[in-house]
Design a protein around this motif. Sequence first.
Motif, PDB file in Angstrom:
ATOM      1  N   ARG A  49       0.843  -1.209   0.000  1.00 35.32           N
ATOM      2  CA  ARG A  49       0.000   0.000   0.000  1.00 35.32           C
ATOM      3  C   ARG A  49       0.875   1.255   0.000  1.00 35.32           C
ATOM      4  O   ARG A  49       0.503   2.296   0.495  1.00 35.32           O
ATOM      5  CB  ARG A  49      -0.996   0.032   1.160  1.00 35.32           C
ATOM      6  CG  ARG A  49      -2.024  -1.074   1.163  1.00 35.32           C
ATOM      7  CD  ARG A  49      -2.965  -1.041   0.013  1.00 35.32           C
ATOM      8  NE  ARG A  49      -3.904   0.083   0.089  1.00 35.32           N
ATOM      9  CZ  ARG A  49      -4.668   0.458  -0.906  1.00 35.32           C
ATOM     10  NH1 ARG A  49      -4.636  -0.159  -2.038  1.00 35.32           N
ATOM     11  NH2 ARG A  49      -5.458   1.482  -0.776  1.00 35.32           N
TER      12      ARG A  49
ATOM     13  N   TYR B  59      -7.966  -1.534 -11.718  1.00 29.79           N
ATOM     14  CA  TYR B  59      -9.035  -1.206 -10.778  1.00 29.79           C
ATOM     15  C   TYR B  59      -9.151   0.303 -10.637  1.00 29.79           C
ATOM     16  O   TYR B  59      -8.261   1.053 -11.000  1.00 29.79           O
ATOM     17  CB  TYR B  59      -8.793  -1.838  -9.394  1.00 29.79           C
ATOM     18  CG  TYR B  59      -7.593  -1.281  -8.655  1.00 29.79           C
ATOM     19  CD1 TYR B  59      -7.677  -0.118  -7.891  1.00 29.79           C
ATOM     20  CD2 TYR B  59      -6.357  -1.916  -8.725  1.00 29.79           C
ATOM     21  CE1 TYR B  59      -6.573   0.392  -7.225  1.00 29.79           C
ATOM     22  CE2 TYR B  59      -5.246  -1.410  -8.060  1.00 29.79           C
ATOM     23  CZ  TYR B  59      -5.367  -0.253  -7.315  1.00 29.79           C
ATOM     24  OH  TYR B  59      -4.274   0.260  -6.654  1.00 29.79           O
TER      25      TYR B  59
ATOM     26  N   GLU C 159     -10.564   3.075  -7.523  1.00 26.57           N
ATOM     27  CA  GLU C 159     -11.052   3.155  -6.148  1.00 26.57           C
ATOM     28  C   GLU C 159     -11.145   4.602  -5.716  1.00 26.57           C
ATOM     29  O   GLU C 159     -10.360   5.448  -6.134  1.00 26.57           O
ATOM     30  CB  GLU C 159     -10.158   2.369  -5.183  1.00 26.57           C
ATOM     31  CG  GLU C 159      -8.789   2.948  -4.944  1.00 26.57           C
ATOM     32  CD  GLU C 159      -7.976   2.146  -3.937  1.00 26.57           C
ATOM     33  OE1 GLU C 159      -8.563   1.587  -2.990  1.00 26.57           O
ATOM     34  OE2 GLU C 159      -6.760   2.082  -4.097  1.00 26.57           O
TER      35      GLU C 159
ATOM     36  N   VAL D 138     -10.672   7.520  -3.113  1.00 23.70           N
ATOM     37  CA  VAL D 138      -9.723   7.806  -2.032  1.00 23.70           C
ATOM     38  C   VAL D 138      -9.925   9.235  -1.556  1.00 23.70           C
ATOM     39  O   VAL D 138     -10.655  10.016  -2.181  1.00 23.70           O
ATOM     40  CB  VAL D 138      -8.257   7.586  -2.473  1.00 23.70           C
ATOM     41  CG1 VAL D 138      -7.992   6.133  -2.822  1.00 23.70           C
ATOM     42  CG2 VAL D 138      -7.895   8.479  -3.636  1.00 23.70           C
TER      43      VAL D 138
ATOM     44  N   THR E 130     -10.609   9.667  -7.570  1.00 24.61           N
ATOM     45  CA  THR E 130     -10.664   8.281  -7.996  1.00 24.61           C
ATOM     46  C   THR E 130      -9.278   7.938  -8.516  1.00 24.61           C
ATOM     47  O   THR E 130      -8.742   8.644  -9.372  1.00 24.61           O
ATOM     48  CB  THR E 130     -11.702   8.067  -9.116  1.00 24.61           C
ATOM     49  OG1 THR E 130     -12.986   8.452  -8.625  1.00 24.61           O
ATOM     50  CG2 THR E 130     -11.737   6.616  -9.559  1.00 24.61           C
ATOM     51  N   TRP E 131      -8.701   6.873  -7.976  1.00 26.06           N
ATOM     52  CA  TRP E 131      -7.422   6.391  -8.464  1.00 26.06           C
ATOM     53  C   TRP E 131      -7.709   5.270  -9.448  1.00 26.06           C
ATOM     54  O   TRP E 131      -8.347   4.281  -9.111  1.00 26.06           O
ATOM     55  CB  TRP E 131      -6.563   5.878  -7.326  1.00 26.06           C
ATOM     56  CG  TRP E 131      -5.959   6.958  -6.471  1.00 26.06           C
ATOM     57  CD1 TRP E 131      -6.214   8.297  -6.509  1.00 26.06           C
ATOM     58  CD2 TRP E 131      -5.003   6.771  -5.439  1.00 26.06           C
ATOM     59  NE1 TRP E 131      -5.470   8.957  -5.574  1.00 26.06           N
ATOM     60  CE2 TRP E 131      -4.708   8.051  -4.896  1.00 26.06           C
ATOM     61  CE3 TRP E 131      -4.348   5.665  -4.905  1.00 26.06           C
ATOM     62  CZ2 TRP E 131      -3.790   8.221  -3.867  1.00 26.06           C
ATOM     63  CZ3 TRP E 131      -3.444   5.843  -3.876  1.00 26.06           C
ATOM     64  CH2 TRP E 131      -3.171   7.118  -3.371  1.00 26.06           C
ATOM     65  N   ARG E 132      -7.242   5.434 -10.672  1.00 31.18           N
ATOM     66  CA  ARG E 132      -7.420   4.432 -11.724  1.00 31.18           C
ATOM     67  C   ARG E 132      -6.065   3.780 -11.985  1.00 31.18           C
ATOM     68  O   ARG E 132      -5.138   4.441 -12.436  1.00 31.18           O
ATOM     69  CB  ARG E 132      -7.988   5.072 -12.969  1.00 31.18           C
ATOM     70  CG  ARG E 132      -9.350   5.706 -12.708  1.00 31.18           C
ATOM     71  CD  ARG E 132     -10.036   6.182 -13.968  1.00 31.18           C
ATOM     72  NE  ARG E 132     -11.266   6.864 -13.637  1.00 31.18           N
ATOM     73  CZ  ARG E 132     -12.408   6.279 -13.307  1.00 31.18           C
ATOM     74  NH1 ARG E 132     -12.469   4.979 -13.259  1.00 31.18           N
ATOM     75  NH2 ARG E 132     -13.479   6.984 -13.019  1.00 31.18           N
TER      76      ARG E 132
ATOM     77  N   ARG F  22      -7.894  -7.497  -3.218  1.00 31.70           N
ATOM     78  CA  ARG F  22      -9.259  -7.167  -3.642  1.00 31.70           C
ATOM     79  C   ARG F  22     -10.053  -8.425  -3.955  1.00 31.70           C
ATOM     80  O   ARG F  22      -9.522  -9.433  -4.366  1.00 31.70           O
ATOM     81  CB  ARG F  22      -9.208  -6.283  -4.887  1.00 31.70           C
ATOM     82  CG  ARG F  22      -8.710  -4.910  -4.548  1.00 31.70           C
ATOM     83  CD  ARG F  22      -8.666  -4.037  -5.800  1.00 31.70           C
ATOM     84  NE  ARG F  22      -8.335  -2.698  -5.415  1.00 31.70           N
ATOM     85  CZ  ARG F  22      -7.124  -2.315  -5.034  1.00 31.70           C
ATOM     86  NH1 ARG F  22      -6.152  -3.184  -5.004  1.00 31.70           N
ATOM     87  NH2 ARG F  22      -6.889  -1.086  -4.672  1.00 31.70           N
TER      88      ARG F  22
ATOM     89  N   TYR G 297     -12.724  -9.882  -6.512  1.00 32.22           N
ATOM     90  CA  TYR G 297     -13.168  -9.579  -7.876  1.00 32.22           C
ATOM     91  C   TYR G 297     -14.426 -10.333  -8.199  1.00 32.22           C
ATOM     92  O   TYR G 297     -14.688 -11.378  -7.731  1.00 32.22           O
ATOM     93  CB  TYR G 297     -12.074  -9.907  -8.883  1.00 32.22           C
ATOM     94  CG  TYR G 297     -10.821  -9.129  -8.638  1.00 32.22           C
ATOM     95  CD1 TYR G 297     -10.729  -7.814  -9.042  1.00 32.22           C
ATOM     96  CD2 TYR G 297      -9.739  -9.699  -7.987  1.00 32.22           C
ATOM     97  CE1 TYR G 297      -9.578  -7.075  -8.816  1.00 32.22           C
ATOM     98  CE2 TYR G 297      -8.586  -8.966  -7.755  1.00 32.22           C
ATOM     99  CZ  TYR G 297      -8.515  -7.658  -8.177  1.00 32.22           C
ATOM    100  OH  TYR G 297      -7.383  -6.937  -7.952  1.00 32.22           O
TER     101      TYR G 297
END
Length: 188
Positions: free
Chosen positions: A40, A134, A136, A138, A144-146, A186, A188
């Motif tokens: 992370r 993915y 998500e 944040v 949005t983190w792509r 994650r 899926y």
Amino acid sequence: MMIKKKLGKLMALIGMVSAVPMPPVLAADAPLSEKIHESRFHMPFPVQKAGEKIDVLVRVEKTDRAYGFYLILVEEKSWPIEKKEELRRVYHGWVGGDAGTLPYPIRVRLLIDSVDVENEIHIDQTVSERSPRYGELVNEGRQTWRAETLYLSRLPAGVYRVRLENLSAVPQIDFSTLFAFEADSRKY
């Protein structure tokens, strides 16, 4: 008086030694005092100019899951829809209504080398095709983190030196990009 002179000479010597450039360290010879990042972990990695580099140590824990190295495209929720669509074109290659697919503009070189003597892992690959993984939310939903996958696989537990270099300038990208390392946890 003599002690002051000797201390002065010692300080001058220390200053001269610290000014000498250090030779590059090979992954297998990495000093243990460097910071080792855990899963992370993320840090800025701009792609607007060629030649940007990252050189970090990461720890892979023993697990049955893969570890991923990603390029994160950071989308701000406050952006106008046109700017969000431009980011999504980079991420997916298209948005609804596009006639064709935008070629992937990013080209990076990823090197992963085991620092531990018992592992002989050496990965050297150039990533020039998109691989969306993915998205998500944040920062309390403000971004949005792509994630575009650079490398995703199981690795033996240990410490790895990871180097990432931007091989081509992408000045049209006017949003933040990050390098990320994480265990794949994650569902899926």
